[in-house]
Design a protein around this motif. Structure first.
Motif, PDB file in Angstrom:
ATOM      1  N   LYS A 101      45.010  40.104  38.273  1.00  0.00           N
ATOM      2  CA  LYS A 101      46.368  39.873  37.264  1.00  0.00           C
ATOM      3  C   LYS A 101      45.923  38.475  35.930  1.00  0.00           C
ATOM      4  O   LYS A 101      46.941  38.238  35.670  1.00  0.00           O
ATOM      5  N   GLY A 102      44.664  38.045  36.445  1.00  0.00           N
ATOM      6  CA  GLY A 102      43.933  37.866  35.526  1.00  0.00           C
ATOM      7  C   GLY A 102      44.999  35.752  35.688  1.00  0.00           C
ATOM      8  O   GLY A 102      43.764  34.897  35.448  1.00  0.00           O
ATOM      9  N   ARG A 103      44.978  35.375  36.653  1.00  0.00           N
ATOM     10  CA  ARG A 103      44.821  34.414  37.617  1.00  0.00           C
ATOM     11  C   ARG A 103      43.449  33.050  37.899  1.00  0.00           C
ATOM     12  O   ARG A 103      42.843  34.293  38.865  1.00  0.00           O
ATOM     13  N   ASP A 104      43.268  32.724  38.089  1.00  0.00           N
ATOM     14  CA  ASP A 104      42.515  31.994  39.090  1.00  0.00           C
ATOM     15  C   ASP A 104      42.536  31.687  40.539  1.00  0.00           C
ATOM     16  O   ASP A 104      43.926  30.953  40.586  1.00  0.00           O
ATOM     17  N   VAL A 105      41.720  32.087  41.006  1.00  0.00           N
ATOM     18  CA  VAL A 105      41.692  31.971  42.580  1.00  0.00           C
ATOM     19  C   VAL A 105      41.234  32.448  43.365  1.00  0.00           C
ATOM     20  O   VAL A 105      39.380  32.382  42.848  1.00  0.00           O
ATOM     21  N   VAL A 106      41.099  31.702  44.036  1.00  0.00           N
ATOM     22  CA  VAL A 106      39.492  31.475  45.534  1.00  0.00           C
ATOM     23  C   VAL A 106      39.854  32.099  46.784  1.00  0.00           C
ATOM     24  O   VAL A 106      41.103  30.903  46.872  1.00  0.00           O
ATOM     25  N   LEU A 107      39.104  32.262  47.358  1.00  0.00           N
ATOM     26  CA  LEU A 107      39.698  33.146  49.030  1.00  0.00           C
ATOM     27  C   LEU A 107      38.131  32.574  49.334  1.00  0.00           C
ATOM     28  O   LEU A 107      36.836  32.053  49.699  1.00  0.00           O
ATOM     29  N   PHE A 108      39.054  32.047  50.329  1.00  0.00           N
ATOM     30  CA  PHE A 108      37.801  31.505  51.723  1.00  0.00           C
ATOM     31  C   PHE A 108      37.849  31.759  52.816  1.00  0.00           C
ATOM     32  O   PHE A 108      39.318  31.999  52.875  1.00  0.00           O
ATOM     33  N   GLU A 109      36.974  32.363  53.251  1.00  0.00           N
ATOM     34  CA  GLU A 109      37.125  32.548  54.593  1.00  0.00           C
ATOM     35  C   GLU A 109      35.524  32.519  55.959  1.00  0.00           C
ATOM     36  O   GLU A 109      34.231  32.007  55.054  1.00  0.00           O
ATOM     37  N   LYS A 110      36.209  32.301  56.185  1.00  0.00           N
ATOM     38  CA  LYS A 110      35.339  30.922  57.823  1.00  0.00           C
ATOM     39  C   LYS A 110      34.571  31.984  58.300  1.00  0.00           C
ATOM     40  O   LYS A 110      32.636  31.135  58.548  1.00  0.00           O
ATOM     41  N   GLU A 111      34.177  33.405  58.415  1.00  0.00           N
ATOM     42  CA  GLU A 111      32.702  34.041  58.736  1.00  0.00           C
ATOM     43  C   GLU A 111      32.611  34.792  57.204  1.00  0.00           C
ATOM     44  O   GLU A 111      32.479  34.197  56.208  1.00  0.00           O
ATOM     45  N   SER A 112      31.254  35.138  58.151  1.00  0.00           N
ATOM     46  CA  SER A 112      30.674  35.673  56.908  1.00  0.00           C
ATOM     47  C   SER A 112      30.148  36.555  56.257  1.00  0.00           C
ATOM     48  O   SER A 112      30.588  36.744  55.731  1.00  0.00           O
ATOM     49  N   TYR A 113      31.392  38.019  56.479  1.00  0.00           N
ATOM     50  CA  TYR A 113      32.244  38.457  56.489  1.00  0.00           C
ATOM     51  C   TYR A 113      33.465  38.746  56.357  1.00  0.00           C
ATOM     52  O   TYR A 113      33.740  38.071  56.940  1.00  0.00           O
ATOM     53  N   LEU A 114      34.047  40.148  55.383  1.00  0.00           N
ATOM     54  CA  LEU A 114      36.259  39.926  54.923  1.00  0.00           C
ATOM     55  C   LEU A 114      36.716  40.557  56.134  1.00  0.00           C
ATOM     56  O   LEU A 114      35.618  41.524  56.736  1.00  0.00           O
ATOM     57  N   GLY A 115      37.627  40.098  56.811  1.00  0.00           N
ATOM     58  CA  GLY A 115      38.751  41.948  57.660  1.00  0.00           C
ATOM     59  C   GLY A 115      38.760  41.084  58.322  1.00  0.00           C
ATOM     60  O   GLY A 115      40.353  41.318  58.876  1.00  0.00           O
ATOM     61  N   GLY A 116      38.019  40.162  59.020  1.00  0.00           N
ATOM     62  CA  GLY A 116      39.146  39.436  60.422  1.00  0.00           C
ATOM     63  C   GLY A 116      39.121  40.402  61.385  1.00  0.00           C
ATOM     64  O   GLY A 116      37.816  41.043  61.695  1.00  0.00           O
ATOM     65  N   CYS A 117      40.515  40.689  61.417  1.00  0.00           N
ATOM     66  CA  CYS A 117      40.852  41.717  63.057  1.00  0.00           C
ATOM     67  C   CYS A 117      40.153  43.556  62.553  1.00  0.00           C
ATOM     68  O   CYS A 117      40.315  43.810  63.101  1.00  0.00           O
ATOM     69  N   SER A 118      40.168  43.269  60.964  1.00  0.00           N
ATOM     70  CA  SER A 118      40.026  44.661  60.564  1.00  0.00           C
ATOM     71  C   SER A 118      38.398  45.366  59.824  1.00  0.00           C
ATOM     72  O   SER A 118      37.548  44.765  58.719  1.00  0.00           O
ATOM     73  N   SER A 119      37.538  44.097  59.962  1.00  0.00           N
ATOM     74  CA  SER A 119      36.256  43.951  59.681  1.00  0.00           C
ATOM     75  C   SER A 119      34.997  44.610  60.241  1.00  0.00           C
ATOM     76  O   SER A 119      35.329  45.298  61.393  1.00  0.00           O
TER      77      SER A 119
END
Ligand SMILES: Cc1cc2nc3c(=O)[nH]c(=O)nc-3n(C[C@H](O)[C@H](O)[C@H](O)COP(=O)(O)OP(=O)(O)OC[C@H]3O[C@@H](n4cnc5c(N)ncnc54)[C@H](O)[C@@H]3O)c2cc1C
Length: 472
Positions: free
Chosen positions: A23-41
């Motif tokens: 949607k054009g918003r300024d956003v940054v995502l921080f993830e502890k691990e080296s891959y995304l998904g958490g329980c679904s990774s």
């Protein structure tokens, strides 16, 4: 100053970050691990890849939440339909959960004959269809007025399904059938448990029907594993992996996120950590107190995982549920969910090999005793390995790699020991649940411990709710 920061790249965090970025918003995502998904990774171990927890994707159909979301951000996942969705093995009985109602009822009838099956499963099927057609409801916890208004939006749903909301599912099922065998009740309970995270006596019949009926929707196997899906979906989004947020300091009009060597400021903060764990990120103050009230929702339920790689040319179904007569040791369930990689998916396992992710429900507190930990882990690991080998016809020499994970392992990697989010039990009525917004300016949540529940469908309904609350 960032406009939005998202802490955690599970289904909820990654999806809302993608949406905001789209949607054009300024956003940054921080993830502890080296891959995304958490329980679904998906993660690597000794050169092989494994889905961490989730293995099935549901809700990717016309008019359903997962497909609508992916389409809204212009993403097409690489999926293989699964049919049957699950092959259920109970003793000598093998029952395929076909997507098509009549085919499933015929298979069921062959194993657990009963004159009421067709009527019962038609009801389950129709309740699912009607439920997912409902639109327009949302849930806010910003203040008492917003909450009251949002609860009113559920009234059409409440009146439509009232009959099925007021009784517990076990009583409803017993009354409906007249007589049910203990074996058939276990067959039903095992399936209710994997979706509702509770058994029939603790959930209302609508919840039970949605749990039993999810296999009537199209289920998918994700090619390459779940982390691949997130990698592909997140193209164009600013994602910082290996970036754990250690502490959050609320300021008057913004939040400070403390990483190991850096502080980031943001106006709006979306937490994908669970509501049971988020309080730990705040040192003191009213936000920390706010999280304490949700500690009682933590049921300490979790999963024990067995991961295996086998060398085999045999054909396997994608998913099995093995139901035993008694609970496994160090577990709170008698059923084991076993997922096998697709024969042609050489992104996740080399040709001629399969990787297997198997899970059984356990209690986090069983794993606190450090002295007994290793012995318990070995015992349950051995028991599950033997059972899977026996039921799926795998010889010991075909197993080339095997290891297991406990709630403690999950805590170490993704900072949560409780898994499965809030159980959909009758006591957890909506006004008691946390929403995707909070009474604090700019502070939001997403994930399976907030409204409405776990899994792709549950978390995605929460993402949809959050989109509405953010007015973006
Ligand atoms: C064994 C098992 C099997 C399952 N099977 C299925 C299935 O087949 N189909 C299905 O639909 N659902 C399934 N589920 C449920 C589903 O996986 C979860 O409900 C869902 O993945 C939870 O998503 P979430 O958004 O809550 O994020 P989570 O999975 O909880 O991820 C949160 C993320 O936040 C990160 N994080 C936390 N704290 C911080 C911090 N301070 N800084 C930076 N990062 C942080 C973590 O590392 C993690 O990556 C299964 C769950 C389990 C446990």
């Amino acid at each position: 100053m960032r406009e939005y920061a998202v802490v955690g790249g599970g289904i909820g965090g990654a999806s809302i970050a993608k949406y905001l970025s789209h949607k054009g918003r300024d956003v940054v995502l921080f993830e502890k691990e080296s891959y995304l998904g958490g329980c679904s990774s998906t993660f690597s171990h000794a050169g092989f890849s494994y889905n961490t927890g989730a293995t099935t994707l549901v809700g990717y159909e016309e008019g359903r939440e997962v497909k609508e979301f992916f389409e809204s951000v212009g993403f097409t996942p690489r999926l293989v339909p699964t049919e049957p969705t699950i092959t259920i093995i109970q003793g000598e009985k093998i029952t395929p959960r076909h997507k098509e109602l009549d085919a499933f009822v015929a298979a069921l009838e062959a194993n657990y004959s009963h004159a009421k099956h067709a009527e019962f499963w038609r009801l389950v099927h129709d309740l699912c269809e009607e439920f997912y057609k409902m639109r327009g409801y949302y849930y806010s916890n910003k203040n008492i007025f917003a909450k009251a208004r949002s609860l009113m939006s559920f009234s059409p749903l409440f009146f439509k399904f009232f009959t099925y909301l007021r009784t517990d599912a076990k009583s409803f099922i017993k009354k409906f059938y007249g007589d049910v065998s203990d074996e058939y009740m276990k067959f039903l309970d095992a399936q209710i448990m994997i979706v509702a995270q509770a058994k029939s006596e603790h959930v209302n019949f609508l919840t039970a029907a949605l749990s039993l009926g999810y296999t009537f929707g199209q289920n998918y196997y994700v090619v390459g594993g779940f982390s691949k899906l997130f990698e592909e979906m997140m193209s164009g989004v600013e994602v910082r992996t290996k970036s754990e947020i250690k502490k959050i300091v609320p300021r008057q009009k913004h939040y400070e996120l403390h990483l190991k060597n850096e502080i980031i400021e943001c106006k709006n903060l979306i937490l994908n950590s669970t509501v049971y764990d988020s309080g730990k990120l705040f040192e003191s103050g009213e936000i920390k107190v706010f999280y304490r009230k949700y500690e009682k929702l933590n049921n300490h339920q979790s999963s024990f995982m067995l991961y295996m790689t086998i060398q085999s040319d045999a054909d396997f179904a994608h998913h099995y549920q093995i139901i035993e007569a008694r609970n496994f040791s160090h577990a709170i369930s008698n059923s084991l969910f076993v997922s096998v990689s697709d024969k042609n998916d050489n992104e996740i396992s080399p040709k001629g090999y399969y990787t297997i992710t198997a899970s059984v429900h356990t209690d986090v507190r069983f794993w606190y005793d450090k002295a007994a930990y290793k012995a318990k882990k070995r015992e349950l690991e051995y028991c599950l390995k033997e059972l899977i080998s026996q039921k799926l016809g795998i010889r010991h020499e075909q197993i080339v790699h095997l290891f297991s994970a406990t709630p403690t392992t999950f805590e170490r990697y993704i900072k949560r020991a409780q898994l499965g989010g809030n159980a959909i039990i009758m006591q957890n009525i909506l006004p008691r649940l946390p929403s995707n917004d909070t009474p604090f300016r700019g502070l939001y949540h997403v994930g399976d411990s907030v409204y409405p529940a776990q899994g792709w469908i549950g978390v995605m309904l929460g993402v949809k709710n959050l989109q509405r609350l953010l007015h973006v």
